[in-house]
Design a protein around this motif. Sequence first.
Motif, mmCIF file in Angstrom:
data_model
loop_
_atom_site.group_PDB
_atom_site.id
_atom_site.type_symbol
_atom_site.label_atom_id
_atom_site.label_comp_id
_atom_site.label_asym_id
_atom_site.label_seq_id
_atom_site.Cartn_x
_atom_site.Cartn_y
_atom_site.Cartn_z
ATOM 1 N N ASP A 189 9.129 -1.758 -2.389
ATOM 2 C CA ASP A 189 9.163 -2.857 -3.366
ATOM 3 C C ASP A 189 7.749 -3.251 -3.797
ATOM 4 O OD1 ASP A 189 11.881 -2.847 -3.091
ATOM 5 O OD2 ASP A 189 11.975 -4.651 -1.833
ATOM 6 N N SER A 190 6.838 -3.325 -2.827
ATOM 7 C CA SER A 190 5.463 -3.722 -3.139
ATOM 8 C C SER A 190 4.763 -2.671 -3.986
ATOM 9 C CB SER A 190 4.664 -3.953 -1.853
ATOM 10 O OG SER A 190 5.223 -5.013 -1.127
ATOM 11 N N LEU A 191 5.030 -1.388 -3.686
ATOM 12 C CA LEU A 191 4.435 -0.319 -4.500
ATOM 13 C C LEU A 191 4.847 -0.477 -5.954
ATOM 14 C CD1 LEU A 191 4.675 3.158 -2.724
ATOM 15 C CD2 LEU A 191 2.622 1.826 -3.247
ATOM 16 N N ALA A 192 6.138 -0.760 -6.151
ATOM 17 C CA ALA A 192 6.646 -0.932 -7.514
ATOM 18 C C ALA A 192 5.971 -2.110 -8.202
ATOM 19 C CB ALA A 192 8.163 -1.106 -7.490
ATOM 20 N N GLN A 193 5.486 -3.091 -7.403
ATOM 21 C CA GLN A 193 4.782 -4.259 -7.963
ATOM 22 C C GLN A 193 3.268 -4.045 -7.992
ATOM 23 O OE1 GLN A 193 6.125 -7.377 -5.361
ATOM 24 N NE2 GLN A 193 8.255 -7.080 -5.959
ATOM 25 N N MET A 207 6.165 -7.046 13.755
ATOM 26 C CA MET A 207 5.098 -6.579 12.876
ATOM 27 C C MET A 207 4.955 -7.507 11.679
ATOM 28 S SD MET A 207 4.304 -3.710 14.454
ATOM 29 C CE MET A 207 3.657 -2.331 13.519
ATOM 30 N N ASP A 208 3.717 -7.624 11.189
ATOM 31 C CA ASP A 208 3.437 -8.362 9.954
ATOM 32 C C ASP A 208 3.045 -7.366 8.870
ATOM 33 O OD1 ASP A 208 3.796 -11.070 10.550
ATOM 34 O OD2 ASP A 208 1.818 -11.210 11.489
ATOM 35 N N TRP A 209 3.359 -7.708 7.629
ATOM 36 C CA TRP A 209 2.912 -6.907 6.495
ATOM 37 C C TRP A 209 1.589 -7.455 5.995
ATOM 38 C CZ3 TRP A 209 5.248 -2.534 4.814
ATOM 39 C CH2 TRP A 209 6.559 -2.310 5.232
ATOM 40 N N PHE A 210 0.702 -6.592 5.545
ATOM 41 C CA PHE A 210 -0.514 -7.053 4.858
ATOM 42 C C PHE A 210 -0.870 -6.056 3.764
ATOM 43 C CE2 PHE A 210 -3.932 -4.245 6.425
ATOM 44 C CZ PHE A 210 -3.335 -3.662 7.534
ATOM 45 N N GLU A 211 -1.594 -6.571 2.758
ATOM 46 C CA GLU A 211 -1.961 -5.720 1.634
ATOM 47 C C GLU A 211 -3.203 -4.912 1.990
ATOM 48 O OE1 GLU A 211 -1.988 -7.813 -2.053
ATOM 49 O OE2 GLU A 211 -2.598 -6.040 -3.204
ATOM 50 N N SER A 218 -4.151 3.446 -6.290
ATOM 51 C CA SER A 218 -3.229 2.514 -6.936
ATOM 52 C C SER A 218 -1.869 3.151 -7.121
ATOM 53 C CB SER A 218 -3.801 2.024 -8.271
ATOM 54 O OG SER A 218 -4.198 3.104 -9.063
ATOM 55 N N PRO A 219 -0.821 2.335 -7.004
ATOM 56 C CA PRO A 219 0.531 2.850 -7.220
ATOM 57 C C PRO A 219 0.726 3.170 -8.695
ATOM 58 C CG PRO A 219 0.561 0.735 -6.067
ATOM 59 C CD PRO A 219 -0.819 0.931 -6.604
ATOM 60 N N GLN A 220 1.512 4.199 -8.961
ATOM 61 C CA GLN A 220 1.802 4.546 -10.346
ATOM 62 C C GLN A 220 3.264 4.955 -10.465
ATOM 63 O OE1 GLN A 220 0.291 8.236 -12.357
ATOM 64 N NE2 GLN A 220 -0.846 6.747 -13.559
ATOM 65 N N ALA A 221 3.941 4.363 -11.427
ATOM 66 C CA ALA A 221 5.346 4.702 -11.662
ATOM 67 C C ALA A 221 5.418 6.019 -12.425
ATOM 68 C CB ALA A 221 6.022 3.594 -12.461
ATOM 69 N N LEU A 222 6.288 6.905 -11.979
ATOM 70 C CA LEU A 222 6.479 8.183 -12.657
ATOM 71 C C LEU A 222 7.608 8.033 -13.678
ATOM 72 C CD1 LEU A 222 6.271 10.481 -9.510
ATOM 73 C CD2 LEU A 222 4.486 10.050 -11.206
ATOM 74 N N ASP A 223 7.707 9.003 -14.577
ATOM 75 C CA ASP A 223 8.710 8.932 -15.643
ATOM 76 C C ASP A 223 10.136 8.822 -15.110
ATOM 77 O OD1 ASP A 223 6.723 9.039 -17.498
ATOM 78 O OD2 ASP A 223 6.921 11.185 -17.900
ATOM 79 N N ASP A 224 10.376 9.391 -13.926
ATOM 80 C CA ASP A 224 11.744 9.387 -13.391
ATOM 81 C C ASP A 224 12.058 8.154 -12.545
ATOM 82 O OD1 ASP A 224 10.340 9.827 -11.093
ATOM 83 O OD2 ASP A 224 11.303 11.725 -10.594
#
Length: 146
Positions: free
Chosen positions: A20-24, A54-58, A129-135
């Motif tokens: 979810d975070s990658l998509a954001q 566990m904790d999440w961190f950026e 950086s995350p990148q959305a692909l066409d699919d």
Amino acid sequence: MDFKKFSLMINEIKVATFADSLAQGRIMATRCKKCNCEYYPPQSDCSQCLSQEMDWFECPTEGKLVSFTQIMVLPEHFALPELSVPFAKATLTPSPVGLLDVKEGIRIMGWIPRTSANDLKVGDRMKASPQALDDGRVTIILEMIE
Ligand SMILES: [Zn+2]
């Protein structure tokens, strides 16, 4: 798990935050609440002390290129969608993939699109950086910092 969609389109509940975070646009890692060990790719259980708290961190996203190699035949969804060869679904342009050291113990792997491995060297300053692909899948790319 559906292996057809393995490329960072993970359906497991424990790592849903990562996808979810990658998509954001954020790359997340986990940190053990008991012993402070940090994990990337994120782990939901600590392999040092076996805690499940566990904790999440950026993650920081800038760092130095530690290693890279050139992938000659890309997975179909990473290939450029241009048709250059009759009957081929995509252009088979080789692409480097690299490992970026962003923090003590944290290394982010990513594609280095539209770059030749000949133009890269260990120690290059890069940003992940995350990148959305066409699919609809999301992947991580590495780019040079000017
Ligand atoms: Zn731990």
